[in-house]
Design a protein around this motif. Structure first.
Motif, PDB file in Angstrom:
ATOM      1  N   GLY A   1      -0.799   3.989  12.033  1.00 14.67           N
ATOM      2  CA  GLY A   1      -1.961   3.770  11.159  1.00 14.67           C
ATOM      3  C   GLY A   1      -1.682   2.669  10.141  1.00 14.67           C
ATOM      4  O   GLY A   1      -2.558   1.857   9.824  1.00 14.67           O
ATOM      5  N   ASP A   2      -0.460   2.618   9.630  1.00 16.11           N
ATOM      6  CA  ASP A   2      -0.095   1.570   8.667  1.00 16.11           C
ATOM      7  C   ASP A   2      -0.227   0.183   9.300  1.00 16.11           C
ATOM      8  O   ASP A   2      -0.742  -0.751   8.680  1.00 16.11           O
ATOM      9  N   LEU A   3       0.227   0.057  10.527  1.00 14.02           N
ATOM     10  CA  LEU A   3       0.153  -1.244  11.205  1.00 14.02           C
ATOM     11  C   LEU A   3      -1.308  -1.628  11.466  1.00 14.02           C
ATOM     12  O   LEU A   3      -1.699  -2.786  11.290  1.00 14.02           O
TER      13      LEU A   3
ATOM     14  N   GLY B   1       2.632  -3.795   2.410  1.00 10.07           N
ATOM     15  CA  GLY B   1       3.745  -3.212   3.164  1.00 10.07           C
ATOM     16  C   GLY B   1       3.841  -1.731   2.886  1.00 10.07           C
ATOM     17  O   GLY B   1       3.078  -1.186   2.075  1.00 10.07           O
ATOM     18  N   VAL B   2       4.756  -1.097   3.562  1.00  7.56           N
ATOM     19  CA  VAL B   2       4.924   0.360   3.440  1.00  7.56           C
ATOM     20  C   VAL B   2       6.410   0.696   3.428  1.00  7.56           C
ATOM     21  O   VAL B   2       7.248  -0.131   3.786  1.00  7.56           O
TER      22      VAL B   2
ATOM     23  N   HIS C   1       5.038   9.281  13.162  1.00  8.94           N
ATOM     24  CA  HIS C   1       4.812   8.015  13.875  1.00  8.94           C
ATOM     25  C   HIS C   1       3.320   7.648  13.865  1.00  8.94           C
ATOM     26  O   HIS C   1       2.971   6.475  13.867  1.00  8.94           O
ATOM     27  N   GLU C   2       2.465   8.683  13.842  1.00  9.70           N
ATOM     28  CA  GLU C   2       1.012   8.413  13.785  1.00  9.70           C
ATOM     29  C   GLU C   2       0.673   7.722  12.453  1.00  9.70           C
ATOM     30  O   GLU C   2      -0.127   6.792  12.417  1.00  9.70           O
ATOM     31  N   HIS C   3       1.297   8.192  11.378  1.00 12.41           N
ATOM     32  CA  HIS C   3       1.076   7.525  10.081  1.00 12.41           C
ATOM     33  C   HIS C   3       1.496   6.064  10.155  1.00 12.41           C
ATOM     34  O   HIS C   3       0.793   5.170   9.690  1.00 12.41           O
ATOM     35  N   LEU C   4       2.667   5.832  10.740  1.00  7.78           N
ATOM     36  CA  LEU C   4       3.196   4.461  10.792  1.00  7.78           C
ATOM     37  C   LEU C   4       2.321   3.561  11.671  1.00  7.78           C
ATOM     38  O   LEU C   4       2.080   2.400  11.335  1.00  7.78           O
TER      39      LEU C   4
ATOM     40  N   ILE D   1       0.853  -1.188   0.000  1.00 10.24           N
ATOM     41  CA  ILE D   1       0.000   0.000   0.000  1.00 10.24           C
ATOM     42  C   ILE D   1       0.893   1.243   0.000  1.00 10.24           C
ATOM     43  O   ILE D   1       0.459   2.325  -0.344  1.00 10.24           O
ATOM     44  N   GLU D   2       2.133   1.072   0.337  1.00 14.15           N
ATOM     45  CA  GLU D   2       3.188   2.117   0.357  1.00 14.15           C
ATOM     46  C   GLU D   2       2.997   3.137   1.486  1.00 14.15           C
ATOM     47  O   GLU D   2       3.944   3.450   2.203  1.00 14.15           O
ATOM     48  N   ALA D   3       1.783   3.672   1.601  1.00  9.71           N
ATOM     49  CA  ALA D   3       1.434   4.568   2.715  1.00  9.71           C
ATOM     50  C   ALA D   3      -0.083   4.466   2.828  1.00  9.71           C
ATOM     51  O   ALA D   3      -0.784   4.752   1.860  1.00  9.71           O
ATOM     52  N   SER D   4      -0.584   4.026   3.990  1.00 11.18           N
ATOM     53  CA  SER D   4      -2.025   3.752   4.081  1.00 11.18           C
ATOM     54  C   SER D   4      -2.851   5.008   4.317  1.00 11.18           C
ATOM     55  O   SER D   4      -4.065   4.992   4.151  1.00 11.18           O
ATOM     56  N   ASP D   5      -2.200   6.099   4.694  1.00 12.97           N
ATOM     57  CA  ASP D   5      -2.916   7.359   4.883  1.00 12.97           C
ATOM     58  C   ASP D   5      -3.060   8.031   3.506  1.00 12.97           C
ATOM     59  O   ASP D   5      -2.063   8.264   2.810  1.00 12.97           O
ATOM     60  N   GLU D   6      -4.308   8.323   3.140  1.00 19.27           N
ATOM     61  CA  GLU D   6      -4.562   8.800   1.774  1.00 19.27           C
ATOM     62  C   GLU D   6      -3.815  10.101   1.458  1.00 19.27           C
ATOM     63  O   GLU D   6      -3.269  10.274   0.367  1.00 19.27           O
TER      64      GLU D   6
END
Ligand code: 5AD
Ligand code: SF4
Length: 375
Positions: free
Chosen positions: A217-219, A202-203, A212-215, A162-167
């Motif tokens: 969110g990825d998990l 994965g990202v 860190h909030e993005h990461l 997904i590379e980065a799950s936050d749009e």
């Protein structure tokens, strides 16, 4: 709650919150070691101290897309484009089979044209006819019809990061257009799961603008999506890409390395029986990176068995190890690293993710799920 010991204890009995994961990502020294030790215990209890080899073939660097971070993006005209020929791919399959690796990963740039789709289908069929190897494809977004054809041809696993799950972050590292649509990427992941693949995502870690909030969110994205496999690694800037302009925003390589280790450890703790790859990008920062990742939860290594003459041209990021991976010496070193990390190599086993069988059977998670793996 932000005492690390309490958060780690809670992870054994319930899902963690985003804030708790952020706390884990911020650990240092003794707390960080506690996180790593917990991940090592979970790995040993739920998937065992076994590392599986997959032979990685970087099959083609021809790509229709223009991801802002990637060295082989379509508009990078410095790249010499190639596609590994049929004999070479069969030789690579033979190499993996002879060494009892059990699985092959075929990776390429993304194309949706008929020639490409047919070629992948034919290749998968030929390999499956001749060798008892699991085949993982990593060939980008496709229609569900294409995914089905490749599945019917004999591929059983698919990796699509997904590379980065936050749009919002996704659109900082991709242009917002038809070819790089967040919605389509998500749809592709759903289609893969629906088709029946063991599905991996994965990202990249340490991207400009990433917090860190993005990461965390990825998990949580991986957990909610119920993925079976994961491959994640540090972002490594490439001079011939647009994202290079933002390199002043990057955490240091050491920070990216540590963050990647923590991401792997947390994923092992929150998902327990998935397969996690120890990725090459980590090895670029630290030559012993792959071995270190095995100690904190990873259980898959993908030695690069692409014919050497193509190596220079699959330059997603700068600094990919320049070792000739096919040599037996290299494999011996790898085995030694795995042994030092406390694992045995899963020779002769496909090493399918246990999570996949549990997800499909609906059985609850228990410390020993080995009985769910098919004979
Ligand atoms: N740094 C790290 N990983 C990268 N990828 C692409 N470019 C880079 C980079 N500059 C990763 C992406 C992609 C995979 C094939 O390689 O996550 O999915
Ligand atoms: Fe192509 Fe994948 Fe690179 Fe994007 S990350 S440009 S899809 S090879």
């Amino acid at each position: 709650m932000n005492d690390i010991r309490e958060i780690l204890a809670a992870a054994a009995v319930r899902d963690l919150t985003r804030n708790e994961i952020v706390s884990l990502l911020g650990t240092h020294e003794a707390d960080e070691q506690l996180l790593f030790d917990t991940a090592a215990t979970v790995k040993s209890q739920y998937v065992g101290n076994i590392t599986y080899f997959r032979g990685l073939v970087e099959w083609s660097n021809i790509c229709a897309k223009n991801c802002l971070y990637c060295g082989i993006r379509h508009d990078n005209h410095k790249v010499i484009r190639y596609c590994v020929d049929d004999t070479e791919i069969m030789n690579a399959a033979n190499y993996a089979a002879k060494r009892h690796w059990g699985s092959l990963v075929i990776q390429s740039g993304e194309r949706q044209d008929k020639t490409f789709v047919n070629k992948v289908e034919r290749m998968v069929k030929s390999i499956r006819q001749k060798y008892d190897l699991g085949i993982t494809l990593s060939c980008g977004e496709q229609t569900i019809d294409t995914y089905r054809r490749w599945f019917e041809a004999g591929a059983t696993r698919y990796l699509l990061r997904i590379e980065a799950s936050d749009e919002e972050l996704y659109y900082k590292i991709h242009i917002n257009d038809r070819l790089h649509s967040y919605k389509n990427r998500l749809q592709a992941l759903y289609d893969l799961q629906k088709t029946g693949y063991m599905t991996g995502t994965g990202v990249m870690i340490g991207l400009p603008f990433q917090t860190h909030e993005h990461l965390a969110g990825d998990l949580l994205f991986m957990k909610d999506f119920d993925i079976d496999m994961c491959g994640m690694g540090p972002y490594l800037e490439h001079a011939d890409t647009p994202l290079y302009a933002y390199r002043h925003l990057l955490p240091s390589e050491t920070e990216r390395f540590n963050l990647t280790m923590k991401m792997v450890a947390i994923l092992r703790i929150i998902m327990k029986d998935v397969n996690i790859a120890s990725t090459t990008a980590l090895q670029v920062i630290d030559p012993n990176g792959r071995e270190k990742m095995l100690k904190v939860g990873a259980n898959v290594i993908m030695p690069n068995i692409t014919p050497v003459r193509y190596h220079e041209d699959y330059n997603i990021y700068v600094g990919k190890p320049k070792i000739a991976p096919e040599t037996d010496d290299y494999i011996r070193t790898l085995e030694e690293q795995i042994r030092i990390a406390g694992d045995a190599v899963g020779y002769g086993q496909k090493g399918d993710p246990k999570h996949y069988f549990r997800r499909r059977s609906g059985q609850p998670l228990t410390a020993d799920t080995s009985n769910l793996e098919p004979a």
